[in-house]
Each structure stands twice: as structure tokens, then as C-alpha cells.
Design an enzyme around this catalytic site. Sequence first.
Site, PDB file in Angstrom:
ATOM      1  N   LYS A 105       0.821  -1.208   0.000  1.00 43.31           N
ATOM      2  CA  LYS A 105       0.000   0.000   0.000  1.00 43.31           C
ATOM      3  C   LYS A 105       0.863   1.270   0.000  1.00 43.31           C
ATOM      4  CE  LYS A 105      -2.071   3.518   2.032  1.00 43.31           C
ATOM      5  NZ  LYS A 105      -1.441   4.547   2.893  1.00 43.31           N
TER       6      LYS A 105
ATOM      7  N   ASP B 165      -6.327   1.570   0.794  1.00 47.42           N
ATOM      8  CA  ASP B 165      -6.325   1.791   2.231  1.00 47.42           C
ATOM      9  C   ASP B 165      -7.708   1.476   2.773  1.00 47.42           C
ATOM     10  OD1 ASP B 165      -7.941   3.747   1.349  1.00 47.42           O
ATOM     11  OD2 ASP B 165      -6.697   5.401   1.980  1.00 47.42           O
TER      12      ASP B 165
END
Length: 220
Positions: A120, A138
Site C-alpha cells: 500500500k 487503504d
Amino acid sequence: MKKADVFEFYRRLAEANPHPETELESGNAYQLLVAVVLSAQATDAGVNTATRALFDRVKTPEQMVALGLDALKQHIRTIGLFNTKAKNVIALSEALVADHGSAVPDDRAALERLPGVGRKTANVVLNVAFGAETFAVDTHIFRVGNRTGLARGKTPLAVENALDKATPQPFRVHAHHWLILHGRYVCKARKPECWRCIVADLCAFKPKTPAPRTPPPATP
DNA sequence: ATCCCGAGGG
DNA sequence: CCCTCTGGAT
């Protein structure tokens, strides 16, 4: 979601916010990388409060190493997980100096090799610092993708792959920011504000609770 | 699956 | 009080 609806979904978000940007504050790619590492399970506003003073003193990995672990902890004490994050930021800075000539690498493998950097975080850096068409999933994007039906999946990686497949040009570079801002301010985790959502008619989620009688004035 | 871990909101 | 916030390492 149907292809035409996906296009319309992005078209409206793009029209409402033509130049979306990260709300994380940074002055260069290195500071951005640090800010993104610090942002895990924390709000951007909270990270900015801490990094304002930190980035005034520290602009390079060498300066971070010189600052040292204990001083860094003082700077980021108000952020959650600060102990682990401080350790990772020092180690990551040492690795940049030792292996990358103090520069932030522009490829995923090298980024993910850095302490505290996972898929991420690497996706955010690749997108914001290098303009890559990555989808950093996220908590917000995971929720918005699944809730709306735009891109569903049981894991963040599954949602990322679904977004990659579903998102057409010319929306691919900024899709990440449109979705995250939509999730943060409208499609909220607890009380999604569907009554003022500009894509509600395209969305799979239908709220049970109606709009409040006295809605707050629209934000400019 | 669990730990790390603080601030702000409802 | 409980939930949420641009997760990663073990």
C-alpha cells in the site's frame, strides 16, 4: 457496476475535484515516503501536525539518521504506533543512504524492501512521487470499492486488482485520490452522507436512515 | 491471527 | 465508552 456507470462515477468525481492531491504535507519525495509510513492507522491531519516541525529540520535521509531514534520518537509521539514507526523510519533512511544514493527508488520491489514499506505504501509513493497508475487500497478505498460496487474484494489486493481492471482512462492516475477523498468526506465508515453524495444513484449501497431534517450547510 | 498505539469523533 | 484513521511485520 456497469462500465458506463463506472465511467460516469469517475467523471462526476473528476468534475467536482479536477486536481486532487494528497493531504499529506511534504517538500520532497523522501519526506513524502516518511509521511506515508507514518500515516498507517493515523489521520493525515495528525501526521501533518507532527511532521511540520520534523520536516523543518529533516529533509534528507542523512539528516534523519543524524537526528536519531529518540529525538524522532519525540517528534511523532502524538501518532499511533510511534515506537515501531520511528524504528522503521530510521532503518529505512539508513537503507536509502546505503543502497540508493539517498534517493527514493521508483520501483515497487526496491520500495517494498524498505523497512515499514508494504504494498500500500509503495503504491502511494509510486503514484504521488512518480505519477504511476497505481491503486493504493487503504481503509477508505477498501470500504468505498466494496460499498459502492465499483470494485469488490475480500482483501485489499483483490480490490486493487478489481480497480485496475475497472478503471478506464483518463481517470487512472487520479482514481486513488478521488476515491480516498470521497471516502474521507462523504462515504464515511460510520455515517455515510448519501444525501449529499454526487454518485448515490450509481451506488449499490442504499441507506436506511434518511437525510437529516436540518442538513449542515454545504462545504465550499 | 495478533501486535503495535495515540488522537479525535460520536 | 467504542470506532476509526491512506498498515506492516511476525
